[in-house]
Design a protein around this motif. Sequence first.
Motif: not given
Length: 261
Positions: A143-162
């Motif tokens: 299975p594949t997961l969406w996990l914040d620690e792995a899948c948010l982009d630290p260089e574009h954090l605000e964009e990906t959190v939104s």
Amino acid sequence: GWLNGTPWKSVLLNPLSLRMSRGLSQDPCFNGALVRVQQAARMAALIHGEDAPDLLSLAQHYFRGLPLNELREVDLKRRRKSVPGDKRPSCTLSSSLRSKTVSLELGEVDAFLSHSWYDCSARKWMALQKWGNAFRKLHGREPTLWLDEACLDPEHLEETVSCIPIFVAACSELLVLAGQTYSSRLWCLLEVFMFQHTSAEDAKITAINLGDLLAPEPSQIDVQKATCFKRSDQDRILSVLKAKVGYETFNSGVRKAFTWR
């Protein structure tokens, strides 16, 4: 109602005509995913004051999945001291874990992992392995997961959190690992709500009690008592929910998701 007296659910279920710089796959099996992420983009736009088509385009650009066999128990441990209720993992993002993710189309991730960074990592790990074993037995693949620690982009954090509401809707299943602090996390409750109201009829919410008496009693879940690390996020989300959904409607819906396994 959501807008001009229109019932909130009818707005969520009304597909938007949105432009996308990278469209979803034209394969018919993705049509349902397209509708769901369009609905979620509307919610994300209300929360963040952004343009829904732009958020949908960003979500497709940043959407990634993590194969479960690339995850380790240590990856589920909180790496900083902060305030319970924090759902913004800005200091926990792992570049090494992110390197193990793959870029996917919206709709291609098996499960969105909804959890609190303040709950016991060992309990979360055991529950996740049990879920993964059942998935492999049923589907014959990893299975594949969406996990914040792995899948948010630290260089574009605000964009990906939104884009988190869109990421939730773009997954086939919502996997909730609920411990003592889960219901105090506003982002966690919002993830449940978004999946409930943007998912396909056959979409699945798996809510796992992490054991003992740690998990919240469904009747005690109250969005007004939940918090975010950033007070500005908390105020903005609660304002939108109060005006467009109503706290009692939100609470009632989210509580229904918690049938413990």
